[in-house]
Design an enzyme around this catalytic site. Structure first.
Site: not given
Ligand SMILES: Cc1ncc(C[n+]2csc(CCOP(=O)(O)OP(=O)(O)O)c2C)c(N)n1
Ligand SMILES: Cc1ncc(C[n+]2csc(CCOP(=O)(O)OP(=O)(O)O)c2C)c(N)n1
Ligand SMILES: [Mg+2]
Ligand SMILES: [Mg+2]
Lengths: 360, 330, 330, 360
Positions: B129, B60
């Site tokens: 959240h 971000e």
């Molecule tokens: C700071 C922040 N930005 C965006 C999000 C929204 N978000 C939640 S999970 C996710 C994807 C994360 O991907 P990864 O690190 O590969 O973990 P996975 O879900 O595949 O286990 C996002 C963008 C968040 N929770 N926190």
């Protein structure tokens, strides 16, 4: 697409695992799978709210990591952590109760699916903010350096994160601190190939994630996340380095997410072929088949394991169902750890100063 | 006029502005292939391509900062931050950079960037959240902060925000995306910095913004039947704040209640109450009351979450107390 | 009693707590070899060594987050963030993590961490280095926010903050470090959540905190000579906020002015004015007025900076207007 | 201590530089040195307020970088940027006026020493927040990708940062974006060995900073920051890669800070020996001596250059002195770029609503 074997150090020929170990691992994997499928069902039936992220497809990684982690170690996870909670030893009932938002849940119903916590088991939380767990996990490892000398019996920290999370600033800042300060921690990147719908190649300019410790002179290893033994052994090695040498490590487990990002995601961005390919690598099915081939299990004993997993999950749901909702009277119970005067205990319609209204 | 959801109004406005001005680009996590966490950008990647609708890594601070730099060179980036809770990762870029540059560099540069982000609780997303942190941004000179309550305002204010040369935080709300309303056809450019009386009334003024406005209107209409005439002011813009419209209404009704989704202490309602007591002091028959969220990290459990968030019933109760305190007879 | 500077009081308190409790550690940029940007930690590295007084890289999010994790395991980290402007780099860790954990995890863990950080303008540090953002933290449940105005309060509240099991934002101010005052000897544990009447008066109450309190007292003493009896309330704690002490004073004086260093809109004074108009409505003879900073990114040029920041003269003027509005006769 | 030559690609034998070039570079270095020493003096005399960070000791790096940067390129700097402003072409008078907080300053007196800006010269700011300039600079490079095709005449961005700044999250997030999106930008790490009093080794787990692009597959090069030609040529190469290939680069210039972190820092943390060593490597003295040795200059012509630098700085101070303070009536002039109703133009003692006070 990440090759789970690229960069994997060829490990010495393995000792065959005792059958009991295999049975134990399969039991855990089977329980996690059953729990997750039921969680999805309960979400559809509106027993669970908010976000709900599953470990379906990651069971071998989960069980391998938790097999390596000692009870004295500390664990920090992400919001995709039901399986870790179960494998770490939380009762399925209390985990399901947390998902149901009941007072008997592991976090008293306050945290929900993304925030499972158990002080006794040293599982210090699921975290919903991407990368949010990394600095606190690093600080937990810092605290350990004040507690005792390095050595084979020292405590260590394991911090889980996803592939997409390697691109956020806290990853960089924390790993630099861990390497600079020689902290006893293992950063496990669970690389399931996607952050929501974004591929590793689309998000990380260095898609070989285990190499991303290079900016901190931190060693990295990659293991096949579908190989429970390889995951366990690599995690043990990294934990030993943390205990004995106070050296942090990146461990990348190449795994897969068989479902959408969360229960509500139909994953339309994945082709049928891709989904097929993943299904054919389902770690639970693979281990089950293999154990039957190897004669560790037969159809009957395998079915009995699956049935007992189902039974545990049934009991967990029943427990969650019967458990009471948190009492509204307890809303402010955890406002502060140290009570102080004038802490606001005000409901939305209350006046700012008790003793009600003046007026002319 | 077309009946549309808030989501559709946002989607159509983004599309219209992408067509209208080449320098408009969209950036954010999962806005392309995934079509947006809340599907606001559905179809835009395939229509405009990856250069104009850009999926970003989870960074971000990095991509909001990149939007600032692009804006300094004349682009008009519209950034989606998945929820306002994640804007904390980018707040140094927003507040210490975007909001400062025009004044700090003596007017030589401007930052025509829009940050679209939803706030709000009530979805059982738990403490991290479910926040409403718009008051932080509203406190900061150099920022503009708008919080449309209806699909029509969403269209008009998003158009205005994109065409504005200053950084605009465009506040959405998870509970609003599926709400419907009449949206005027053709170009509509809203007025940043202006509030609106969205229902006329004589006896009491309810001041609100974003999602809470619909609750205020629901309560106002209900009380109308009980013989209480409630005026509803929709702030629409938190920064600049249209104090005059608020005070003019209260000078007429002599009673005021603020309905807000954020925490009470130091929330948006504090400024509204402070403004009214200064701008309409001689007209006030009773203290300005605030209906706001309980001050606790929002619990996941539905029973606790519901108790912590303001409802129509809470507003009815407080309005009743204000009327009683002023011996209002129905 | 000893006459000390605010800086010395902070230094001595840190030293005392380092001696008193092994689990207390200090972290921050340049607190060791450089002895602190403002020299609060002078000599502590050589006395306690690099494990207890730890210089960090420039990674506010990383080391504040690390302090949170250490606190979860029972350490009592006291973090210095060079100025509150840089806390934006760490605000996700502070607000989305430290402030949430105790409640969100059902009381199983607490975060006994203190963040020491100075705010304030007037040093010609320009727009990004002169902010007063404490109201953001004061808005957040789970946080405690204290803002001592004197060396004695600095000692008492820092001791209380370090021994408290919750995350405490301890607000300092660049202009306070060299100010002097009597400091009681021996252990002093202040009360978080309590305001204080620091000067008794009959005619009007000035509410303030941190640096501005000294201006309020200066003005109060000056007006005393002109026959106006001004009471001064020092909030000391912004969260929790001691509303009762504030309202009790105004019920007595029937007039109130807030003096604050932050921006007016949605600032600390908004909550104070809103609280007073609700908690002392029938006693107020005039609107609560706020004396606050002009709402503009603070310019570097001395002429503009001076014009933008509240002064004793501004407070005198506004007090005069309030007295006149209420036909007060000297 | 960083070896300025470790990791430096052995460059092909250099063409001798035309004397005029050398004279030009020395003139710039001499001007920067004279300006900075005067700024320090003016700060002591309270003509300058706030923070004031000098380029004393970094003149060769500053001049080499600015010699490589084309007028069409964009420049983002840190708060230690007086020299860059001068070498980029800002009038010394208007820079000094900014330091004095005068209306004739390059930022209208609003920014001060840390925030020099000139839209015409495409110097898009000094930045006082550590790392704050990196994401906007990266975004400026992103904007360039919408403007025209890559090629030798394309525009590029140069972003300066210090060694200590490589440890903040925005560095990681931005470099990943630049590599992922193929942005035309050069990140110049001016490694003067210290972040305030913290050494590189004490702050960065990978102290060879030019290697820190490894996490993004980004090339890095190190040059001796005291070698103005080497700095210029390395910067040119990196800029060409940015223009032609849209490939970002890390360029580390190993330089030195001969003074404290800012004018008020006595730098007690540095030993006398260390200070001695640094003095003996003073780039301005070294270039001056070398040019006299090589016969490019003689004592007279060198002195004339230094005297004209002094003269320019005298004129700059005079201009700053005579310039008016910004008029208080202009306080709100730049509140917004697009005016909107209800923008607060309120002085501290004004009521929130004009039209004054009600009261009973
Ligand atoms: C700071 C922040 N930005 C965006 C999000 C929204 N978000 C939640 S999970 C996710 C994807 C994360 O991907 P990864 O690190 O590969 O973990 P996975 O879900 O595949 O286990 C996002 C963008 C968040 N929770 N926190
Ligand atoms: C986010 C942030 N944290 C801390 C500071 C205080 N600070 C200003 S300069 C500086 C040191 C930077 O060192 P380096 O990057 O090496 O640049 P140099 O000063 O050596 O040119 C620090 C810590 C700041 N301005 N911003
Ligand atoms: Mg993933
Ligand atoms: Mg440096």
């Amino acid at each position: 697409m990440t090759d789970p074997h690229a960069g994997v150090a060829a490990t010495a020929v393995r000792q065959p695992e005792p059958p009991q170990i295999w049975r134990d691992y399969y039991q855990q994997m089977s329980l996690i799978r059953a729990f997750e499928l039921r969680a999805a069902e309960m979400y559809q039936r509106a027993k669970i709210g908010g976000y709900c992220h599953l470990n379906v497809g990651e069971e071998a990684t989960v069980v391998g990591l938790m097999a390596a982690l000692a009870p004295r170690d500390y664990l920090f996870t992400t919001y995709r952590e039901h399986g870790y909670a179960l494998a770490r030893g939380m009762e399925a009932g209390r985990v399901m109760a947390e998902l149901f938002g009941k007072s008997t849940g592991v976090s008293g119903g306050r945290g929900g699916s993304m925030h499972l916590f158990d002080q006794r088991l040293r599982m210090l939380g699921g975290y919903g903010i991407v990368g949010g767990q990394i600095p606190p996990a690093t600080g937990a490892a810092l605290a350990l350096t004040y507690r005792g000398e390095p050595g084979p019996n020292a405590e260590a920290v394991m911090c889980l994160l996803g592939d997409g999370t390697t691109n956020i600033g806290s990853f960089h800042e924390s790993l630099n601190l861990a390497a600079l300060w020689h902290l006893p921690i293992v950063y496990v990147i669970v690389n399931n190939g996607l952050g929501m719908a974004t591929t590793v190649e689309h998000a990380s300019a260095e898609p070989d994630l285990y190499k991303r410790g290079c900016s901190y002179r931190m060693d990295g290893v990659r293991v096949d996340g579908n190989d429970v033994i390889a995951v366990r052994d690599a995690a043990r090695e990294a934990l030993t380095r943390a205990r004995v040498e106070h050296k942090p490590t990146i461990l990348e487990a190449v795994s897969q997410r068989l479902r959408g990002h969360s229960v509500v995601d139909p994953a339309r961005y994945r082709t049928a072929a891709e989904t097929e390919r993943l299904r054919s690598h389902d770690p639970v099915h693979m281990v089950r088949a293999r154990l039957i081939d190897d004669g560790v299990l037969d159809e009957d004993s395998a079915r009995r394991i699956d049935e007992s997993a189902e039974a545990q999950v049934n009991a967990a749901v029943a427990f969650a169902e019967e458990s009471p909702d948190p009492d509204v009277a307890t809303l402010f119970e955890y406002a502060y750890a140290t009570p102080v005067p004038n802490t606001p205990h005000r409901l939305p319609a209350d006046p700012v100063i008790a003793g009600g209204m003046a007026g002319s | 006029m077309t009946m549309q959801t808030y989501r559709q109004a946002l989607h159509d406005t983004l599309r219209t502005e992408l067509l209208h001005d080449e320098s408009v680009i969209l950036l954010g996590e999962e806005i392309g292939i995934f079509e947006g966490s809340y599907k606001i950008t559905a179809g835009l990647l395939s229509e405009f391509g990856p250069a104009r609708v850009r999926d970003t890594p989870i960074s971000e601070g990095g991509f909001v900062g990149a939007a600032i730099g692009a804006a300094m060179l004349g682009m008009r980036p519209v950034v989606e931050i998945m929820t306002i809770n994640f804007s904390l990762q980018a707040i140094d870029q927003i507040v210490n950079h975007a909001a400062k540059m025009h004044a700090m560099f003596g007017g030589q540069v401007s930052v025509p960037m829009v940050i679209r982000t939803p706030g709000g609780g009530g979805q059982q997303l738990a403490a991290t959240h479910s926040q409403n942190l718009e008051v932080w941004y509203a406190h900061v000179p150099g920022m503009k902060v708008v919080a449309p309550a209806t699909p029509a305002d969403a269209k008009a204010l998003l158009t205005a925000a994109i065409r504005d040369d200053d950084p605009v935080l465009f506040l959405e709300n998870l509970a609003l995306y599926n709400t419907k309303g009449e949206v005027p056809d053709g170009e509509q450019v809203g007025q940043i910095g202006a509030a609106a009386v969205v229902k006329q009334g004589r006896d009491l003024t309810v001041i609100s913004y974003s999602r809470a406005v619909s609750i205020a209107l629901e309560v106002a209409n209900q009380l109308e039947r009980d013989g209480v005439s409630v005026e509803v002011v929709d702030l629409r813009s938190l920064r600049p704040l249209d104090r005059e419209t608020v005070c003019a209404s209260v000078r007429k009704t002599s009673r005021a209640v603020v309905l807000e989704d954020d925490w009470l202490s130091y929330g948006v309602g504090a400024e509204i109450a402070a403004t009214i007591q200064e701008g309409a002091f001689d007209y006030l028959d009773a203290p300005v009351r605030r209906v706001a969220a309980a001050e606790i990290p929002l619990p996941y459990a539905k029973s606790l979450e519901t108790a912590a968030l303001p409802t129509a019933a809470d507003l009815v109760k407080v309005i009743g107390e204000v009327l009683d305190a002023t011996r209002f007879t129905r």
